[in-house]
Design an enzyme around this catalytic site. Sequence first.
Site, PDB file in Angstrom:
ATOM      1  CB  SER A 132      -0.966   0.015   1.298  1.00  0.00           C
ATOM      2  OG  SER A 132      -1.569   1.267   1.605  1.00  0.00           O
ATOM      3  CE1 TYR A 145      -3.642  -1.835   5.870  1.00  0.00           C
ATOM      4  CE2 TYR A 145      -3.104   0.292   4.863  1.00  0.00           C
ATOM      5  CZ  TYR A 145      -3.293  -1.112   4.642  1.00  0.00           C
ATOM      6  OH  TYR A 145      -3.361  -1.266   3.232  1.00  0.00           O
TER       7      TYR A 145
END
Length: 245
Positions: A132, A145
Amino acid sequence: MTARPTAVVTGASSGIGAATARALAAAGFHVVLGARRMDRLTAIAKEIDGTALPLDVTDKASVAAFVEAVPECRLLVNNAGGAKGLEPVEEADEADWIWMYEVNVLGTLRLVQGLLPTLRASGDGHIVTVTSIAALQPYDKGAGYTGAKHAQAMLHRTLRGELLGEPIRLTEVAPGMVETEFSLVRFAGDQEKADNVYRGLTPLTAEDVADVIAFAATRPSHVNLDQIVLKPRAQADAMRAHRDA
């Protein structure tokens, strides 16, 4: 399994994983789809003439059983992952952090360790890890995250050196905003919060990311696309996006 080269896709029951399974099947791979939701998985496998196998990347026994059922593999797509919560560090839920590290980091580790012998034996292996833009920079309220994605990315990037000289390519795909079930999971099923993430802009689709993965996987064997970052035109980085009024 078949005359076609075998690709394994984790988290393949929806979103990027499902789209990647379809794209790789169209590119000539026999796709082994792994995920927990077997009803969805079986339907997709039937559609693309693939193989559906139960897989929970957070469970060592599940991963071991999955790997045992995959006698050959040329391509591994580490797609299983996700986020939970969006709180500042001071208010972070430790259970959410543990889950994020289990699914993003240890899940990737388990699949790589399990399938590396067959990837090596194929003579032309390839590991694609979907990280990501959260693996590239931090953002407020996202430490759990971003930390997990940074760790996952470091695992993958370290392999690039450790496997140098072996017949295995490594590609990291780092998407920005993609409209899938990602935000719905992050916000514990709150559809309004999830929809608000993409309000006022056109995000990437799962198919956009899948196209990139399939492209990387079908380059000549000597061509290694080390890292691919893709974002919507309206997104500059993890913290900045342009939204229409």
